[in-house]
Design an enzyme around this catalytic site. Structure first.
Site, mmCIF file in Angstrom:
data_model
loop_
_atom_site.group_PDB
_atom_site.id
_atom_site.type_symbol
_atom_site.label_atom_id
_atom_site.label_comp_id
_atom_site.label_asym_id
_atom_site.label_seq_id
_atom_site.Cartn_x
_atom_site.Cartn_y
_atom_site.Cartn_z
ATOM 1 N N SER A 6 4.849 35.389 -17.460
ATOM 2 C CA SER A 6 5.988 34.952 -18.269
ATOM 3 C C SER A 6 7.107 35.990 -18.216
ATOM 4 O O SER A 6 8.291 35.643 -18.104
ATOM 5 C CB SER A 6 5.569 34.755 -19.731
ATOM 6 O OG SER A 6 4.622 33.727 -19.825
ATOM 7 N N LYS A 33 14.876 34.469 -14.635
ATOM 8 C CA LYS A 33 15.733 33.478 -15.287
ATOM 9 C C LYS A 33 16.975 34.146 -15.899
ATOM 10 O O LYS A 33 18.088 33.673 -15.708
ATOM 11 C CB LYS A 33 14.919 32.784 -16.385
ATOM 12 C CG LYS A 33 15.716 31.872 -17.277
ATOM 13 C CD LYS A 33 14.813 31.068 -18.153
ATOM 14 C CE LYS A 33 14.049 31.883 -19.161
ATOM 15 N NZ LYS A 33 14.886 32.553 -20.155
ATOM 16 N N GLN A 84 7.499 29.666 -23.651
ATOM 17 C CA GLN A 84 6.741 30.152 -22.489
ATOM 18 C C GLN A 84 5.251 29.884 -22.670
ATOM 19 O O GLN A 84 4.671 30.244 -23.678
ATOM 20 C CB GLN A 84 6.955 31.667 -22.316
ATOM 21 C CG GLN A 84 8.266 32.066 -21.719
ATOM 22 C CD GLN A 84 8.411 31.732 -20.241
ATOM 23 O OE1 GLN A 84 9.513 31.531 -19.784
ATOM 24 N NE2 GLN A 84 7.318 31.629 -19.509
#
Ligand code: NDP
Length: 316
Positions: free
Chosen positions: A53, A60, A104
């Protein structure tokens, strides 16, 4: 092994992301800046810590900096009670400044993932996992679709890999990757086989695949003997071994046998981030058009077309 012996072509997720950013996302951002005072905002919620994650969030955040979006990461303690977590999400559901919510996965064992997913306002569900959104992708209707799944399809389309009539084998049946991938490829008229931990003779199935998509979460799980020569192989896995990011596919073992193969890192991950951004823009635009059904349908089709056939069209 020297470079010239390598015959697989790389499914380069970074190259895809670069083109997607320049040709699709940035022009859309220009339209946004012209039409809207406020720009889209994504909330990412991470409970505890998880290396996969963390790696995804980093990727991201770097990508989103180049866009017309605001992005905020909320870190909640590993031992948070489910009830507190639900309250936190409820606040974000009501917060008009937030257009997309991404929780997540995986979550700690004491938290029920389904309950959390179902608590997210469907119009902010940029992962496409709430019941209404699942219904849409299972029915092949345009809408918010799980980003990793659509990223795999978009990456193959970018490389002009034929899909119709091909045998696509998906290893993994999670709601976030395996199942939506299977539906998306069915929609493309592929013949799809889904394998999982109870599949007997896995190798028999994988070695029959024209396109093999692997989302298992086990480092270097797929070996050369498990694919047929010339197969297209997409590795979705994110695993850490000795601090190094590696995929579910043994890339070095396969690279002479696959016709195309996606590396880890630099394959499916960047493609996922692109589609997540696209989902956020779609969620934002759908909210703006909330009382205009015709425009909402136009937007859903517009976003689907550019993600699956590269057609930019126009729907403002
Ligand atoms: P899950 O753990 O939810 O699912 C794993 C799947 O693999 C399950 O369906 C499981 O079967 C199957 N599986 C496990 N062992 C075997 C086996 N021996 N043979 C065949 N199938 C097996 O994982 P996710 O789908 O969430 O993620 C998979 C991987 O993809 C992870 O590495 C994750 O980090 C990565 N990921 C990458 C993303 C990206 O953007 N690139 C995004 C999301 C995830 P069963 O159902 O029977 O248990």
């Amino acid at each position: 092994m020297n470079q010239s012996e390598e015959k697989s072509k790389i499914l380069d997720g970074r190259l895809f992301a670069q083109e997607y950013l320049e040709k699709i996302l940035k022009p859309r951002c220009d339209i946004f800046r012209e039409h809207y005072k406020k720009l889209p905002k994504l909330s990412t919620i991470l409970v505890g810590s998880n290396p996969a994650s963390e790696s995804y969030i980093k990727l991201k955040e770097r990508f989103f900096e180049k866009l017309c979006v605001e992005s905020e990461v909320f870190r909640l303690p590993e031992n948070i009670k489910e009830k507190e977590f639900l309250n936190f999400i409820e606040k974000q559901n009501k917060d008009d400044s937030i257009d997309g919510i991404l929780v997540q996965m995986p979550l700690p064992d004491h938290i029920d993932e389904d309950i959390i997913i179902e608590s997210i306002n469907p119009s902010k569900d940029v992962e496409g996992l709430s019941p209404g959104n699942v219904y849409a992708w299972a029915k092949a209707l345009p809408n918010l679709v799980p980003a990793t799944a659509l990223g795999v399809l978009a990456l193959l389309k970018f490389y002009k890999i034929p899909i119709e009539g091909k045998h696509v084998v998906v290893v993994g049946r999670s709601m976030i990757v395996g199942k939506p991938v299977a539906h998306l490829f069915l929609k493309e008229n592929a013949t799809v086989t889904i394998c999982h931990s109870r599949t007997k003779s896995l190798e028999k199935h994988t070695s029959d695949a024209d396109i093999l998509i692997v989302a298992v979460g086990k480092p270097h799980f797929i070996k050369k003997r498990m694919i047929k020569e010339g197969a297209v192989v997409v590795d979705v896995g994110i695993n850490f071994e000795d601090g190094k990011l590696i995929g579910d596919v043994d890339y070095d073992d396969l690279k002479l046998d696959a016709s195309y193969i996606s590396p880890v890192p630099g394959g499916s991950g960047p493609a996922t981030v692109c589609i997540l951004a696209s989902n956020l823009l779609l969620a934002f635009e759908l909210k703006k058009a909330k009382d205009d059904e015709e425009k909402r349908n136009c937007l859903k089709t517009y976003y689907e077309n550019y993600n699956t056939i590269g057609e930019t069209g126009f729907c403002v």
